[in-house]
Design a protein around this motif. Structure first.
Motif, short mmCIF file in Angstrom:
data_model
loop_
_atom_site.label_atom_id
_atom_site.label_comp_id
_atom_site.label_asym_id
_atom_site.label_seq_id
_atom_site.Cartn_x
_atom_site.Cartn_y
_atom_site.Cartn_z
N THR A 1 -19.17 -35.96 37.80
CA THR A 1 -18.34 -35.25 36.65
C THR A 1 -18.55 -36.39 35.17
OG1 THR A 1 -15.92 -34.90 36.24
CG2 THR A 1 -16.38 -36.97 37.41
N PRO A 2 -18.30 -35.92 34.22
CA PRO A 2 -18.25 -36.69 32.93
C PRO A 2 -17.31 -37.87 33.34
CG PRO A 2 -18.30 -34.44 32.45
CD PRO A 2 -18.12 -34.44 33.64
N LEU A 3 -17.44 -38.87 33.26
CA LEU A 3 -16.28 -40.12 33.47
C LEU A 3 -15.45 -40.28 32.15
CD1 LEU A 3 -18.54 -42.83 35.10
CD2 LEU A 3 -17.40 -41.10 36.20
N TYR A 4 -14.23 -40.74 32.42
CA TYR A 4 -13.26 -41.16 31.68
C TYR A 4 -13.15 -42.75 31.56
CZ TYR A 4 -11.75 -36.56 30.00
OH TYR A 4 -12.07 -35.14 29.54
N ALA A 5 -13.45 -43.44 30.51
CA ALA A 5 -13.26 -44.78 30.36
C ALA A 5 -11.88 -45.34 30.37
CB ALA A 5 -14.35 -45.33 29.29
N GLU A 6 -11.76 -46.39 30.88
CA GLU A 6 -10.53 -47.14 30.73
C GLU A 6 -10.59 -48.24 29.89
OE1 GLU A 6 -7.06 -48.06 33.84
OE2 GLU A 6 -8.42 -49.85 33.65
N SER A 7 -11.51 -49.16 30.00
CA SER A 7 -11.96 -50.31 29.48
C SER A 7 -13.41 -50.80 29.63
CB SER A 7 -10.75 -51.30 29.51
OG SER A 7 -10.93 -51.69 31.01
N ALA A 8 -13.65 -51.73 28.38
CA ALA A 8 -14.84 -52.26 28.62
C ALA A 8 -15.01 -53.71 27.93
CB ALA A 8 -15.90 -51.25 28.07
N LYS A 9 -15.96 -54.22 28.35
CA LYS A 9 -16.20 -55.51 27.79
C LYS A 9 -17.56 -56.17 27.95
CE LYS A 9 -15.00 -59.24 25.49
NZ LYS A 9 -14.92 -59.34 24.04
N GLY A 10 -18.47 -56.64 27.23
CA GLY A 10 -19.54 -57.01 27.17
C GLY A 10 -20.63 -55.90 27.72
N ALA A 11 -21.30 -56.19 28.87
CA ALA A 11 -22.14 -55.43 29.51
C ALA A 11 -21.46 -54.59 30.64
CB ALA A 11 -23.43 -56.13 30.10
N HIS A 12 -20.26 -54.54 30.66
CA HIS A 12 -19.38 -53.86 31.58
C HIS A 12 -18.39 -53.14 31.39
CE1 HIS A 12 -21.40 -56.81 34.81
NE2 HIS A 12 -21.38 -57.35 33.79
N ILE A 13 -18.20 -51.87 32.18
CA ILE A 13 -17.29 -50.83 31.88
C ILE A 13 -16.43 -50.41 33.05
CG2 ILE A 13 -18.86 -48.94 32.08
CD1 ILE A 13 -17.63 -47.66 29.51
N ARG A 14 -15.18 -49.95 32.86
CA ARG A 14 -14.39 -49.54 33.85
C ARG A 14 -13.98 -48.07 33.82
NH1 ARG A 14 -10.91 -52.46 37.65
NH2 ARG A 14 -9.12 -51.43 38.24
N ASP A 15 -13.98 -47.36 34.44
CA ASP A 15 -13.33 -46.12 34.28
C ASP A 15 -12.08 -45.84 35.00
OD1 ASP A 15 -13.40 -45.55 37.18
OD2 ASP A 15 -15.32 -44.32 37.24
N VAL A 16 -11.31 -44.58 34.61
CA VAL A 16 -9.83 -44.58 34.99
C VAL A 16 -9.69 -44.60 36.52
CG1 VAL A 16 -9.19 -43.33 32.83
CG2 VAL A 16 -10.08 -42.19 34.96
N ASP A 17 -10.51 -44.40 37.27
CA ASP A 17 -10.49 -44.44 38.62
C ASP A 17 -10.65 -46.00 39.25
OD1 ASP A 17 -10.21 -41.73 40.04
OD2 ASP A 17 -11.53 -41.51 38.45
N GLY A 18 -10.87 -46.96 38.26
CA GLY A 18 -11.07 -48.22 38.71
C GLY A 18 -12.34 -48.63 39.06
N ASN A 19 -13.33 -47.75 38.97
CA ASN A 19 -14.65 -48.12 39.04
C ASN A 19 -15.21 -48.99 38.26
OD1 ASN A 19 -14.88 -46.33 41.91
ND2 ASN A 19 -14.85 -44.63 40.23
N GLU A 20 -16.18 -49.85 38.30
CA GLU A 20 -16.61 -50.75 37.34
C GLU A 20 -18.14 -50.51 37.37
OE1 GLU A 20 -15.16 -54.84 37.50
OE2 GLU A 20 -12.92 -54.08 37.34
N TYR A 21 -18.84 -50.73 36.23
CA TYR A 21 -20.35 -50.42 36.23
C TYR A 21 -20.97 -51.58 35.41
CZ TYR A 21 -18.33 -45.84 37.54
OH TYR A 21 -17.67 -44.77 38.09
#
Length: 435
Positions: free
Chosen positions: A33-53
């Motif tokens: 599914t298209p992801l919805y972002a919650e926050s991001a910093k540097g090389a990392h991003i976190r989606d609204v489900d709490g998954n970090e990438y």
């Protein structure tokens, strides 16, 4: 196992009033599914489900400094405190124009705009006005924005239209609702075909205003120009009084501080820059020969845009270029070294798992694809890759904590570290088991 329930829920809510549920059609292709972002910093991003990438999508290219870069953020906030935009001139425009003229080898004058598509439109208009001719040569597999006058079909896992092969009487538009008449001035050629280029330019030089090219086919396999090809293009366009335009929306400020034309030592008449230029804030520009840009000075070519050169975008571009320029551009060596390590690591893992595939890499950008071909150096070969398999791979990588673009194009930022590369290679090793 990752869950995406919140992203799925938000997409359904968005569809009530937001056409397509996404703000850009390109984003709709992400699986599951298209992801919805919650926050991001540097090389990392976190989606609204709490998954970090670990993020190699990087907003489709602009985030060369990574997410929420402190220096960029501070400069943008300071600019906003003084005023977002005035509808008047300000010092930021002068400073940015001077900076671009300093770092871009071909830039004698610049014009600021808001997006890559807008900058392409201006470059084409300048070319037609300068030459008094109307036809534009472009190439299969290159992307120059979505305006009706240049958007031809572009096959990839995240664009639905199908391309024709070779020249055709009618060039297929890039989307439904696009007037086919808008492409009547377009001549489309295979890229990296010196014979086709020379024959076409010589035959139609009396009506060709410009040749527009990406210096590297980043969206279509990171295919590099054949030795001498861009040099031939430059020589022919000069001889035949045709404007040579390099579309560096992707490669500008990514392949080097001077873009691809600086890296390759080619001086086009006009260059188009965007994406990485603003570090994530919307801005683009056309830069090039003063004798062509003078058409804007004289008012013969209208260059319009309410938010062109606004305080926020110019501050972002100045801050981004300043960061990239520090220590003689040392971050470019850092990014390239990390991406060489990652690309070589992926090739080894493909061999380990006996999965046919290729990684085409140049500087801090590469394209990964699953294919039986021993090399991918042309658009026809690129189109034979297993795009569905790569889309599945990108979905598997989400489960492993790595965010990728579904079409195979990878970006890196100055924020990525060796630990990110190592973690990514471990994730790829696990994901390839399931292909």
């Amino acid at each position: 196992m990752n869950t995406y329930e919140m992203s799925i829920s938000r997409l359904q809510a968005a569809k009530e009033h937001l056409a397509g549920g996404v703000a850009s059609s390109l984003r709709a292709s992400m699986k599951p599914t298209p992801l919805y972002a919650e926050s991001a910093k540097g090389a990392h991003i976190r989606d609204v489900d709490g998954n970090e990438y670990i993020d190699y999508l990087l907003a489709y290219g602009p985030l060369i400094l990574g997410h929420a870069h402190d220096g960029l953020t501070e400069n943008v906030i300071q600019a906003m405190r003084n005023g977002y935009t005035f509808g008047l001139q300000h010092d930021g425009e002068i400073k940015l124009a001077n900076l671009l003229a300093e770092v871009l080898p071909c830039a004698e004058k610049v014009a600021l705009s808001g997006s890559g598509t807008e900058a392409v439109m201006l470059a084409l208009r300048l070319s037609r006005a300068f030459t008094g001719k109307t036809k534009i040569v472009r190439f299969h597999g290159h992307y120059h924005g979505w305006s009706d006058s240049i958007f031809t079909s572009f096959p990839s896992s995240d664009m639905s239209q199908k391309a024709s092969t070779g020249e055709a009487a009618k060039i297929p538009p890039g989307t439904f609702g696009q007037s086919e008449n808008s492409l009547e001035d377009i001549i489309i050629l295979p890229w990296n075909d010196p014979k086709a280029l020379e024959e076409t330019l010589r035959k139609h030089c009396h009506e060709i205003a410009a040749v527009i090219t990406e210096p590297v086919m980043c969206n279509s396999g990171c295919i590099q120009p054949l030795p001498g090809y861009l040099e031939q293009m430059r020589k022919l366009t000069e001889e035949l009084h045709i404007v040579m335009i390099m579309d560096e929306v992707i490669t500008g400020f990514r392949l080097s501080l001077g873009g691809a034309h600086g890296r390759f030592g080619i001086l086009p008449d006009l260059v188009i820059i965007g994406k990485a230029m603003g570090g994530g804030i919307a801005i683009s520009a056309v830069a090039g020969k003063a004798e062509i840009m003078k058409l804007v000075d004289d008012g013969k070519v209208s260059h319009l845009g309410t938010l062109n050169g606004n305080c926020v975008s110019t501050a972002a571009a100045i801050a981004t270029i300043t960061q990239l320029s520090a220590n003689n551009g040392a971050v470019y060596n850092q990014m390239e070294e990390l991406f060489v390590e990652l690309a070589e690591g992926i090739r080894l893992l493909l061999g380990k798992h006996r999965i046919p595939g290729i990684v085409n890499q140049i500087g801090p950008v590469f394209h990964m694809m699953f294919t039986d071909a021993l090399e991918v150096n042309d658009f026809d070969t690129f189109n034979k890759r297993d795009s569905a398999k790569y889309t599945h791979f990108a979905e598997l990588m989400l489960e492993e904590g790595v965010l990728l673009r579904p079409n195979g194009l990878w970006y890196i930022s100055t924020a990525h570290q060796k630990s990110d590369i190592e973690a990514t290679l471990h994730a790829i090793d696990r994901a390839l088991i399931h292909l």
